[in-house]
Design an enzyme around this catalytic site. Structure first.
Site, PDB file in Angstrom:
ATOM      1  N   ASN A 129      -9.416  -6.273   1.916  1.00 47.99           N
ATOM      2  CA  ASN A 129      -8.221  -6.855   1.316  1.00 47.99           C
ATOM      3  C   ASN A 129      -7.917  -6.209  -0.036  1.00 47.99           C
ATOM      4  O   ASN A 129      -8.832  -5.865  -0.786  1.00 47.99           O
ATOM      5  CB  ASN A 129      -8.420  -8.357   1.108  1.00 47.99           C
ATOM      6  CG  ASN A 129      -8.716  -9.075   2.406  1.00 47.99           C
ATOM      7  OD1 ASN A 129      -7.815  -9.429   3.142  1.00 47.99           O
ATOM      8  ND2 ASN A 129      -9.989  -9.277   2.698  1.00 47.99           N
ATOM      9  N   VAL A 130      -6.633  -6.066  -0.322  1.00 51.34           N
ATOM     10  CA  VAL A 130      -6.233  -5.523  -1.610  1.00 51.34           C
ATOM     11  C   VAL A 130      -5.584  -6.617  -2.438  1.00 51.34           C
ATOM     12  O   VAL A 130      -4.822  -7.434  -1.931  1.00 51.34           O
ATOM     13  CB  VAL A 130      -5.271  -4.320  -1.458  1.00 51.34           C
ATOM     14  CG1 VAL A 130      -6.004  -3.113  -0.939  1.00 51.34           C
ATOM     15  CG2 VAL A 130      -4.105  -4.659  -0.562  1.00 51.34           C
ATOM     16  N   LEU A 131      -5.918  -6.640  -3.721  1.00 52.24           N
ATOM     17  CA  LEU A 131      -5.452  -7.692  -4.616  1.00 52.24           C
ATOM     18  C   LEU A 131      -3.950  -7.604  -4.826  1.00 52.24           C
ATOM     19  O   LEU A 131      -3.427  -6.572  -5.204  1.00 52.24           O
ATOM     20  CB  LEU A 131      -6.162  -7.576  -5.963  1.00 52.24           C
ATOM     21  CG  LEU A 131      -7.683  -7.759  -5.927  1.00 52.24           C
ATOM     22  CD1 LEU A 131      -8.275  -7.362  -7.265  1.00 52.24           C
ATOM     23  CD2 LEU A 131      -8.042  -9.183  -5.592  1.00 52.24           C
ATOM     24  N   GLY A 132      -3.269  -8.697  -4.572  1.00 57.77           N
ATOM     25  CA  GLY A 132      -1.841  -8.761  -4.853  1.00 57.77           C
ATOM     26  C   GLY A 132      -0.960  -8.152  -3.783  1.00 57.77           C
ATOM     27  O   GLY A 132       0.250  -8.052  -3.974  1.00 57.77           O
TER      28      GLY A 132
ATOM     29  N   THR B 153      -9.063 -22.036   4.640  1.00 59.54           N
ATOM     30  CA  THR B 153      -9.356 -22.260   6.055  1.00 59.54           C
ATOM     31  C   THR B 153     -10.754 -22.813   6.287  1.00 59.54           C
ATOM     32  O   THR B 153     -10.972 -23.649   7.159  1.00 59.54           O
ATOM     33  CB  THR B 153      -9.182 -20.953   6.855  1.00 59.54           C
ATOM     34  OG1 THR B 153     -10.007 -19.934   6.255  1.00 59.54           O
ATOM     35  CG2 THR B 153      -7.730 -20.494   6.820  1.00 59.54           C
TER      36      THR B 153
ATOM     37  N   LYS C 236     -10.438  -5.336   9.455  1.00 61.15           N
ATOM     38  CA  LYS C 236     -10.239  -6.244  10.590  1.00 61.15           C
ATOM     39  C   LYS C 236     -10.281  -5.504  11.923  1.00 61.15           C
ATOM     40  O   LYS C 236     -10.325  -6.134  12.994  1.00 61.15           O
ATOM     41  CB  LYS C 236      -8.912  -6.992  10.434  1.00 61.15           C
ATOM     42  CG  LYS C 236      -8.919  -7.981   9.279  1.00 61.15           C
ATOM     43  CD  LYS C 236      -7.583  -8.672   9.113  1.00 61.15           C
ATOM     44  CE  LYS C 236      -7.642  -9.721   8.009  1.00 61.15           C
ATOM     45  NZ  LYS C 236      -7.935  -9.152   6.683  1.00 61.15           N
TER      46      LYS C 236
ATOM     47  N   ILE D 141       0.840  -1.209   0.000  1.00 64.74           N
ATOM     48  CA  ILE D 141       0.000   0.000   0.000  1.00 64.74           C
ATOM     49  C   ILE D 141       0.872   1.255   0.000  1.00 64.74           C
ATOM     50  O   ILE D 141       0.678   2.160  -0.816  1.00 64.74           O
ATOM     51  CB  ILE D 141      -0.944   0.005   1.214  1.00 64.74           C
ATOM     52  CG1 ILE D 141      -1.941  -1.154   1.128  1.00 64.74           C
ATOM     53  CG2 ILE D 141      -1.693   1.336   1.302  1.00 64.74           C
ATOM     54  CD1 ILE D 141      -2.888  -1.077  -0.021  1.00 64.74           C
TER      55      ILE D 141
ATOM     56  N   LYS E  67       0.507  -6.684   9.882  1.00 68.77           N
ATOM     57  CA  LYS E  67      -0.858  -7.020   9.469  1.00 68.77           C
ATOM     58  C   LYS E  67      -1.146  -8.509   9.387  1.00 68.77           C
ATOM     59  O   LYS E  67      -2.271  -8.910   9.114  1.00 68.77           O
ATOM     60  CB  LYS E  67      -1.143  -6.392   8.101  1.00 68.77           C
ATOM     61  CG  LYS E  67      -0.261  -6.913   6.981  1.00 68.77           C
ATOM     62  CD  LYS E  67      -0.596  -6.263   5.652  1.00 68.77           C
ATOM     63  CE  LYS E  67       0.215  -6.876   4.524  1.00 68.77           C
ATOM     64  NZ  LYS E  67      -0.114  -6.277   3.214  1.00 68.77           N
TER      65      LYS E  67
END
Length: 636
Positions: free
Chosen positions: A456-459, A481, A417, A301, A375
């Site tokens: 969530n961010v892709l990649g 999971t 989260k 990020i 994270k």
């Protein structure tokens, strides 16, 4: 045999040899034209200058060949485009000869060349030059059979101009591992039509056929397609056992690069993420000629925030990270991509207050983007003291220094989260949110403290998609999971654009949440990724369910149960009104939890963390005992 192998190793005929052959063809064509007419007892004008006339015809034609570069193409890849170049060259020579005849008739009373000679020569030379190219192409085709054997047979989706341009690019670039095998269309009126010599298959035919693997290896879709169209054709192709490839937008890429840019379709291409438009002018006005700090700048990020800010004409961008190798790699990239932007790359730990204060004192930042954080949920669950030092203590340092040095805007990157957390990582980020918000109304504050929260961010580093890709490359199994687990996703560039946008919108104290689109079931994601890789889920690549990890929950939320959502002028960005804490209260609690972290007292760390974040209920974790004790005390 040795000569044959030498020819097979020859990729193309040298240009000088093609040039010499073309000259020979011209000379031969002139002689044939004169001989044919001579056999018919035709009387020529200026017969005493016959050799000079033949030489002049050859010279004019050679000049036109040089002008139009008819010799420049690769002969074994000749197409009608090469034929038209020959036509233009010979046609121009003919016009020049006709012009000379016209002048001769005006001055001398008769033409230098007989008109039948000129036109006969014109047609013979065109035919022979193109015939030579076609014969050469066929010879190479016979001697190089392996070149076609390994090509993937592609069916291009669509029959519009972009599809035709893409098809021509594939045909004209036979060095690449693709071969055009047909077209696919939703239209029903083109079933019997042919396009570039290939059949057009209707979608219904495509769906019903059980022999597609005998005709095609892959389906090629285009960037310009909508997500629903892309999803439909992808599902159709994967169900038939075909690969799915994606091509770039044809009109913005050179033809030579189009085929090289074809790549396998990625799962990121199919996730239903509507593009959020950012008000770039407003964002730029806040960054131009300003000093900017990005913590965690070498992370997925943080590094993208740096890339985007680098385009906004800032005076200085200071990139801070404690990861040495990623920071160095980012430094090399940025210095090459943005040579006119001033950077400082600082290897430092944000939990070191004196180190960070020196940065603030030296650079007088206008905007701080705080992206530094631990994270990884299971690792933090096993090492809660590290989350306290970085996620809480580090945030505390950077936020307090922003206030002390009158930074205009402090923008914190948080996570979904942090909402109703079930793990130490999420709870530590929620505590950091509370501390940052509390500073907004603290005494003598002039800084606007803004928080952004997304999924969530892709990649990104450690995210599920790169993890699945590695497992698939190794032959599986793919580990999930829980079969019902779902997550929200967005792209890294989009997430960072929203961070920049929210930073300009905020007046201080807000938590911005973004429209994350539709949640994605991780099992569906894994199955689709396996199919896109050319395998069958459960057969070629197994899927194993390993159980929820410590602190993990089935679904993430962006808003707490007690919050309210306030719309902004941007339809995809909202403000979450979460419960607040007074600065004096959370400051005391942060000091207590940092002291516990220094003593490595995990139970006491999490106990205080549950006091700061009352909604923090541990899940599948050793710290669940603290929730049971709390329930028992309430019951008593």
């Amino acid at each position: 045999m040795g000569d044959v192998f030498k020819i097979r190793e020859l990729r193309y005929m040298p240009r000088w040899s093609v040039f010499l052959i073309d000259i020979s063809v011209i000379f031969f064509s002139v002689l044939v034209s004169y001989l044919l007419l001579n056999s018919l007892k035709v009387k020529f004008n200026f017969a005493e200058y016959q050799n000079e006339k033949i030489f002049s015809v050859v010279v004019v034609n050679v000049l036109c060949i040089l002008l139009f570069k008819t010799y420049a193409g690769i002969i074994r890849h000749s197409t009608f485009f090469d034929f038209f170049k020959i036509l233009w060259s010979s046609g121009s020579a003919l016009v020049a000869m006709l012009g000379l005849n016209f002048m001769s008739e005006l001055i001398l009373g008769k033409p230098v060349y007989l008109y039948p000679v000129l036109f006969l020569f014109f047609f013979i030379s065109i035919f022979l030059m193109f015939f030579f190219r076609m014969v050469t192409k066929q010879i190479f085709g016979i001697l190089l059979p392996k070149e076609v054997a390994y090509k993937e047979r592609i069916a291009i989706v669509g029959v519009e101009d972009t599809s035709i341009s893409l098809a021509k690019a594939i045909i004209h670039n036979p060095d690449h591992p693709y071969r055009l095998a047909g077209f696919l269309s939703t239209r029903s009126d083109s079933q019997k039509a042919m396009l570039l010599g290939h059949k057009i298959y209707n979608k219904k035919q495509f769906f019903k056929s059980d022999t597609l693997k005998d005709q095609f290896d892959a389906v090629l879709i285009k960037d310009v397609m909508t997500k629903p169209e892309m999803e439909e054709w992808t599902s159709l192709a994967l169900d038939k056992g075909l690969k799915v490839l994606k091509a770039p937008v044809v009109n913005i890429i050179k033809e030579d690069d189009i085929v090289g840019s074809i790549r396998p379709l990625q799962i990121e291409d199919l996730l239903d993420r509507p593009i959020i438009k950012i008000e770039n002018d407003e964002v730029k006005s806040y960054h131009v000629h300003k000093n900017i700090l990005v913590t965690g700048g070498a992370g997925s990020i943080g590094s993208e925030i740096v890339r985007q800010v680098s385009q906004l004409n800032s005076s200085l961008i200071v990139v801070v990270d404690q990861a040495e190798s990623p920071l160095y790699e980012l430094q090399l990239e940025l210095l090459e991509r943005f040579p006119n932007q001033m950077f400082k790359f600082v290897l430092a730990d944000i939990s070191n207050y004196s180190r960070m204060e020196k940065l603030f004192d030296d650079n007088q930042f206008s905007i701080v983007y705080h992206a530094a954080a631990y994270k990884h949920v299971p690792l933090i669950e096993d090492n809660p003291h590290e989350a306290i030092f970085v996620n809480i203590g580090g945030t505390q340092n950077v936020a307090l220094l922003s206030k002390k040095y009158n930074v205009n805007r402090f923008v914190m990157v948080s996570t979904d989260k942090a909402v109703n957390p079930t793990n130490v990582m999420g709870a530590s980020k929620r505590a950091a949110e509370l501390f940052v918000q509390s500073l907004q109304n603290s005494s003598q504050n002039t800084t606007k403290f803004i928080t952004t929260r997304f999924g969530n961010v892709l990649g990104s580093n450690g995210s599920v998609i790169p993890h699945f890709k590695k497992q698939i490359e190794k032959g599986g199994p793919v580990t999930i999971t829980h079969p019902d687990i779902i997550r929200y996703f967005m792209t890294i560039p989009e997430a960072c654009e929203l961070v920049l946008q929210a930073g300009t919108m905020g007046q201080g104290g807000e938590i911005y949440v973004f429209d994350m689109g539709k949640p994605v079931k991780i099992l569906d994601l894994a199955e689709r990724m396996i199919k896109l890789s050319g395998y069958t889920p459960g057969i070629d690549i197994k899927i194993d369910f390993i159980g929820l990890r410590p602190g993990e929950k089935l679904y993430e939320e962006l808003l707490t149960d007690h919050s309210t959502t306030i719309p902004t002028h941007h339809e995809k960005i909202m403000i979450s009104r979460d419960p607040l804490m007074e600065f004096e209260e959370i400051e005391i609690l942060c000091k207590q939890i940092i002291l516990s972290a220094m003593n490595k007292d995990s139970l006491q760390i999490v106990r205080i963390l549950k006091t700061i974040v009352p909604e923090f209920i541990s899940n599948n974790s050793e710290f669940e005992i603290l929730d049971k004790i709390s329930e028992y005390e309430v019951y008593e």
